[in-house]
Design a protein around this motif. Sequence first.
Motif, PDB file in Angstrom:
ATOM      1  N   ALA A  51       0.832  -1.208   0.000  1.00 42.72           N
ATOM      2  CA  ALA A  51       0.000   0.000   0.000  1.00 42.72           C
ATOM      3  C   ALA A  51       0.864   1.254   0.000  1.00 42.72           C
ATOM      4  O   ALA A  51       0.600   2.213  -0.734  1.00 42.72           O
ATOM      5  CB  ALA A  51      -0.931  -0.014   1.216  1.00 42.72           C
ATOM      6  N   ASP A  52       1.933   1.255   0.822  1.00 40.85           N
ATOM      7  CA  ASP A  52       2.825   2.418   0.870  1.00 40.85           C
ATOM      8  C   ASP A  52       3.575   2.592  -0.452  1.00 40.85           C
ATOM      9  O   ASP A  52       3.846   3.721  -0.873  1.00 40.85           O
ATOM     10  CB  ASP A  52       3.817   2.268   2.022  1.00 40.85           C
ATOM     11  CG  ASP A  52       3.144   2.394   3.380  1.00 40.85           C
ATOM     12  OD1 ASP A  52       2.088   3.032   3.453  1.00 40.85           O
ATOM     13  OD2 ASP A  52       3.675   1.856   4.368  1.00 40.85           O
ATOM     14  N   LEU A  53       3.924   1.474  -1.090  1.00 38.92           N
ATOM     15  CA  LEU A  53       4.577   1.561  -2.401  1.00 38.92           C
ATOM     16  C   LEU A  53       3.657   2.221  -3.417  1.00 38.92           C
ATOM     17  O   LEU A  53       4.090   3.073  -4.210  1.00 38.92           O
ATOM     18  CB  LEU A  53       4.971   0.158  -2.870  1.00 38.92           C
ATOM     19  CG  LEU A  53       5.577   0.049  -4.278  1.00 38.92           C
ATOM     20  CD1 LEU A  53       6.884   0.829  -4.372  1.00 38.92           C
ATOM     21  CD2 LEU A  53       5.810  -1.420  -4.651  1.00 38.92           C
ATOM     22  N   LEU A  54       2.375   1.859  -3.390  1.00 39.14           N
ATOM     23  CA  LEU A  54       1.415   2.477  -4.307  1.00 39.14           C
ATOM     24  C   LEU A  54       1.204   3.955  -3.987  1.00 39.14           C
ATOM     25  O   LEU A  54       0.934   4.759  -4.888  1.00 39.14           O
ATOM     26  CB  LEU A  54       0.083   1.722  -4.238  1.00 39.14           C
ATOM     27  CG  LEU A  54       0.104   0.294  -4.801  1.00 39.14           C
ATOM     28  CD1 LEU A  54      -1.240  -0.390  -4.574  1.00 39.14           C
ATOM     29  CD2 LEU A  54       0.453   0.296  -6.283  1.00 39.14           C
ATOM     30  N   VAL A  55       1.327   4.324  -2.695  1.00 36.05           N
ATOM     31  CA  VAL A  55       1.257   5.745  -2.333  1.00 36.05           C
ATOM     32  C   VAL A  55       2.389   6.511  -3.014  1.00 36.05           C
ATOM     33  O   VAL A  55       2.189   7.591  -3.575  1.00 36.05           O
ATOM     34  CB  VAL A  55       1.333   5.927  -0.799  1.00 36.05           C
ATOM     35  CG1 VAL A  55       1.532   7.392  -0.442  1.00 36.05           C
ATOM     36  CG2 VAL A  55       0.059   5.416  -0.150  1.00 36.05           C
ATOM     37  N   GLY A  56       3.601   5.938  -2.964  1.00 38.97           N
ATOM     38  CA  GLY A  56       4.735   6.582  -3.615  1.00 38.97           C
ATOM     39  C   GLY A  56       4.550   6.702  -5.112  1.00 38.97           C
ATOM     40  O   GLY A  56       4.879   7.742  -5.712  1.00 38.97           O
TER      41      GLY A  56
END
Length: 348
Positions: free
Chosen positions: A74-79
């Motif tokens: 999820a954090d990777l997709l935020v980036g």
Amino acid sequence: MNSSLVGNQSGRPFCLLAISYLETINFCLLEVVIIVFLMVLIISGNIIVIFVFHCAPLLNHHTTSYFIQTMAYADLLVGVSCLVPSLSLLHYPIVLSESLVCQIFGYVVSVLKSVSMASLACISIDRYIAITKPLTYNTLVTPWRLRMCILTIWLYSCLVFLPSFHWGKPGYHGDVFQWCASSWNTDPYFTLFIVVMLYAPAAFIVCFTYFNIFRICQQHTKEINERRVRFSSQDGEAGEAQPCPDKRYAMVLFRITSVFYILWLPYIIYFLLESSNVYSNRVASFLTTWLAISNSFCNCVIYSLSNSVFQKGLKRLSGAICASCARQRVAKDSSTSRSKRSSNGCHV
């Protein structure tokens, strides 16, 4: 050209941080630097976390690894999604209308951060069950149930923020677009809906579970030390205090959860103040938003510094990369030497 870049009749770009605008360049310098810097950190950090989990099988022995990896994705997709406002601030033309891009970007980031918040709550529940019901833990927490729980987290997060397209702004993730900052307003009832359905339950679960986890660990530590003192006095040897074995791992997860809420607290407070028409400031909107988004990188740092198994997996990954580079270098040198010998043979 994206209309969000034209802030007024003078032709200047729309910049939330007005001090960042320079006459020599035609884009918002400070906003671009902050967003691109966070984007690089978030993407690289979470890619490393995902690879380390695949390289260190011991990390997957804990059921919490399912939720940690969910947060990493999820954090990777935020980036990756941060690329959208970066292109807008750099005058990159966007095919879709500004209002639609703004709404989609705000919705996607809100959903992804909701996944992280719900995953942290599920991690605390998992550790609570592991400590309170250790004998039946394996029958209660199964891989199939974990997968269903993760699927539920994603579906619930998508549904909670779905009314934002018609009800009101879910947050300030899209305020780098002029339409988001000036035309897409928050609704107090929608804000109350998000607080009741997401923020308040997640915070209550985390506080309740970790309070009881540390209380139980403290009680277990006291009982273990009393037993060691009793037996050591009978044997004539001094016993050393032993901490609860689950407390160290719980502390790692507690640090991740604490940093998450510390970084998100200014954002939530401003969200409530702006929704109730008490206070509104574009600079505060931008800073609190991207402070909250920076948490997507902090999880990587905390886990890598606090977990010894993760550190071993990181060393293993770096060692494998170095070994692969060394093999490629040797193969390149050998092929170069063979080509030189063959060329010398042709000249003889």
